[in-house]
Scaffold this motif. Structure first.
Motif: not given
Length: 152
Positions: A84, A88-89, A92, A95-96, A118, A122
């Protein structure tokens, strides 16, 4: 590779089968990968702070994306945190994935539309494809979450 080797050694009087040859090759491959995994990271992988760059196979990273933190071991949690931090991908996507898992497990299908928006916005190709696919079959996703089902 096994088929190519089989074609080469067959004229040299190899009498075994392709399956036997593949079993032999698989043993060698497992031994090679075990040696690679247990060896220390190469010098190029070391960062100035003493940590090493993370090399996680894509299949493992995808498992880290969908597995809740409570089901991860301490080492796996550290790898997830490192991934993480490094990407950043990945953060993200995780999280999704966790949100999607949560809305399905809680049966809160009303949040599906928000999640689809979202995911579609993304910027992550895989998430955009998942969102597009789910959007085409939203009715099935809603029914699978709301109605009782049976596998037999």
């Amino acid at each position: 590779m096994g088929r190519q080797l089989f074609a080469e050694i067959r004229p040299l009087c190899y009498t075994g089968s392709l399956t036997q040859l593949q079993r032999l090759l698989n043993g060698w491959r497992r031994a090679h990968f075990a040696a690679v995994i247990t060896s220390s990271p190469p010098e190029w992988a070391r960062l100035p702070d003493g940590k090493t760059r993370i090399h996680v196979p894509p299949i493992v990273a995808s498992a880290f994306c969908i597995k809740p933190r409570g089901l991860l071991t301490k080492v796996q949690c550290e790898k997830v945190d490192d991934l993480k931090e490094a990407s950043t991908e990945f953060a993200a996507m995780r999280a999704l994935a966790m949100r999607f898992r949560g809305l399905l497990r809680r049966g809160n299908i009303e949040l599906l539309d928000t999640w689809l928006q979202n995911a579609a916005s993304s910027g992550i190709h895989a998430m955009r494809r998942i969102a597009a696919t789910l959007r085409r079959d939203t009715g099935a996703v809603r029914n699978a979450n709301v109605k009782p089902w049976s596998n037999g």
